[in-house]
Each structure stands twice: as structure tokens, then as C-alpha cells.
Enzyme design. Structure first.
Site, PDB file in Angstrom:
ATOM      1  CG  MET A   1      -1.783  -1.175   1.422  1.00  0.00           C
ATOM      2  SD  MET A   1      -2.938  -1.062   2.661  1.00  0.00           S
ATOM      3  CE  MET A   1      -1.727  -1.165   4.117  1.00  0.00           C
TER       4      MET A   1
ATOM      5  CB  ILE B   1       3.909  -5.911   7.279  1.00  0.00           C
ATOM      6  CG1 ILE B   1       3.572  -7.448   7.372  1.00  0.00           C
ATOM      7  CG2 ILE B   1       5.256  -5.767   7.615  1.00  0.00           C
ATOM      8  CD1 ILE B   1       4.119  -8.255   6.365  1.00  0.00           C
TER       9      ILE B   1
ATOM     10  N   GLY C   1       0.830   3.983   4.849  1.00  0.00           N
ATOM     11  CA  GLY C   1       1.268   2.927   3.982  1.00  0.00           C
ATOM     12  C   GLY C   1       2.306   1.757   4.442  1.00  0.00           C
ATOM     13  CB  SER C   2       2.711  -1.019   5.710  1.00  0.00           C
ATOM     14  OG  SER C   2       3.772  -1.730   6.020  1.00  0.00           O
ATOM     15  NE  ARG C   3       4.753  -7.587   2.793  1.00  0.00           N
ATOM     16  CZ  ARG C   3       5.970  -8.244   2.489  1.00  0.00           C
ATOM     17  NH1 ARG C   3       7.353  -7.830   2.180  1.00  0.00           N
ATOM     18  NH2 ARG C   3       5.906  -9.586   2.502  1.00  0.00           N
TER      19      ARG C   3
END
Length: 219
Positions: free
Chosen positions: A99, A157, A187-189
Site C-alpha cells: 500500500m 506489516i 502505507g505498508s503491506r
């Protein structure tokens, strides 16, 4: 389009800080009008960027027990068979969605069912695409068992920029497919771990929409 609850406090504080900055430039330091107007323009743009980050779109979710929906808006960056060592302790098919700061950051349950496992881990803040981010970064692991007895694990995460994970479920909760289970700020995943015989419906680089894109089909 509505504003997510996670953004209300941040947006309020940002508004106060930005207004104070402009007031200081305009009435205390008394900078040239072109400079204060330029700063005002930049502050408005920055505020709008923060505002769009916390948007929470409303839409109809088409549920299906055989489908696995994307847990987040973003881009597919990993599709591979891997050893899942926290809960299953066996090989699983992994799909990872990255993301970016411009994506909607609401996290949605890929399947309906009962939460069998939920655990938060403090950790590092490696960049989200780092191979070790899935096991060493700050993260939350959730396992949901659907009506057919199939268990799906999904993991929020944190990354180098995203340093705040929020989750709203606990073990024993019943979740709806596409329903909101958490949020990752800035943001991240999200990793999803599926049975090896699941049919994958996406490719590396595909864009996903949380709660709408069918990323896989369960056996």
C-alpha cells in the site's frame, strides 16, 4: 466518500499547526505576501494529501465463501509458496499487497468466519518490500476460519514510514468478508497466506481494491 475515524485527530491537529504557521508568517514575522501565500498554498496541498489518505469509501461487498478478497488497496508484490512459521508451521501460498501513501488504508477481512488467532508483535521498521519485513517488522497476525473449515492468515506489516498499526478484532470474534478489521497509517503491506491448492487470480504488479478484488479462490 467518508472520513475514517483514525484520521480525525490527526487532521484536527494538522489544521491547528498549519493555521499557526500561517499566522506566524503573516502577522508575527510579517514576511512578504508572496512568501506567506506560497507557504499557504503548500500547507493546503499537504493538508489535502493527508485528507485523502484517511478517506474511507463505501461500496457494496459481494460475499462468497469460496472467494478470497483483497485485504487492502494496493499492488501485488509477492506471489509464492513459502513456509509460514508463526501459526501453520507448514508451506502456504503467500500473496502480499503493498500500500502506497496514496492508497486507501482501510484493511478488510478476505473471508468471513471466526477469528481463531490474533497476535500483535512489536518490531523493526524495515522498508515494506524487504524480505525480512514479514517476520521482523511491527506486525499483527490474524487467522480466520470460514464456514467450510478453511483457515486464512493475514498479516498487517508496518514499514519505514507506516509506524502505527490498528486492529479491531480479537480471538473469538465473528468477521464478515470485506468488513473492516484494521488500518495501517501512511502505507505498508498486508500478507495473505492460503492453502497450497488455492487458485490465484492475480499476478505480480496487479492493482487491487480492498473488499472488491478477488485475489484467490479456495478449494
Amino acid at each position: 466518500m467518508t472520513l475514517h475515524k483514525e484520521g480525525k485527530k490527526i487532521l484536527f491537529i494538522a489544521l491547528i499547526v498549519f493555521a499557526a504557521i500561517f499566522y506566524l508568517l503573516e502577522y508575527v514575522i510579517v514576511t512578504p505576501s508572496w512568501l506567506s501565500n506560497s507557504v499557504l498554498g503548500l500547507l493546503i496541498i499537504f493538508y489535502l494529501l493527508i485528507l485523502q489518505f484517511f478517506r474511507s469509501p463505501k461500496f457494496v461487498i459481494n460475499t462468497n465463501e469460496k472467494h478470497v478478497l483483497a485485504p487492502a488497496d494496493g499492488k501485488v508484490v509477492v506471489i509464492e509458496d513459502t513456509e509460514e512459521t508463526e501459526y501453520f508451521n507448514e508451506k502456504r501460498k503467500q500473496i502480499s499487497i503493498f500500500m502506497s501513501p496514496v492508497n486507501v488504508h482501510v484493511n478488510r477481512s478476505p473471508v468471513s468466519g471466526v477469528v481463531k488467532f490474533c497476535k500483535y508483535h512489536a518490531g523493526k521498521y524495515l522498508v515494506a518490500w524487504h524480505p525480512k519485513s514479514s517476520t521482523e517488522n511491527e506486525r499483527t497476525t490474524i487467522v480466520v476460519e470460514n464456514g467450510g473449515g478453511v483457515q486464512v492468515l493475514f498479516r498487517q506489516i508496518a514499514g519505514a514510514v507506516a509506524r502505527r498499526i490498528k486492529w479491531y478484532v480479537k480471538e473469538g470474534d465473528v468477521v464478515e468478508q470485506g468488513g473492516e478489521f484494521g488500518f495501517i497509517k501512511f502505507g505498508s503491506r498486508v500478507d495473505v497466506f492460503l492453502p497450497l491448492d488455492a487458485k490465484i487470480n492475480v499476478d505480480i504488479g496487479d492493482k487491487t481494491k480492498g473488499g472488491r478484488t478477488i485475489i484467490a479462490e479456495l478449494p
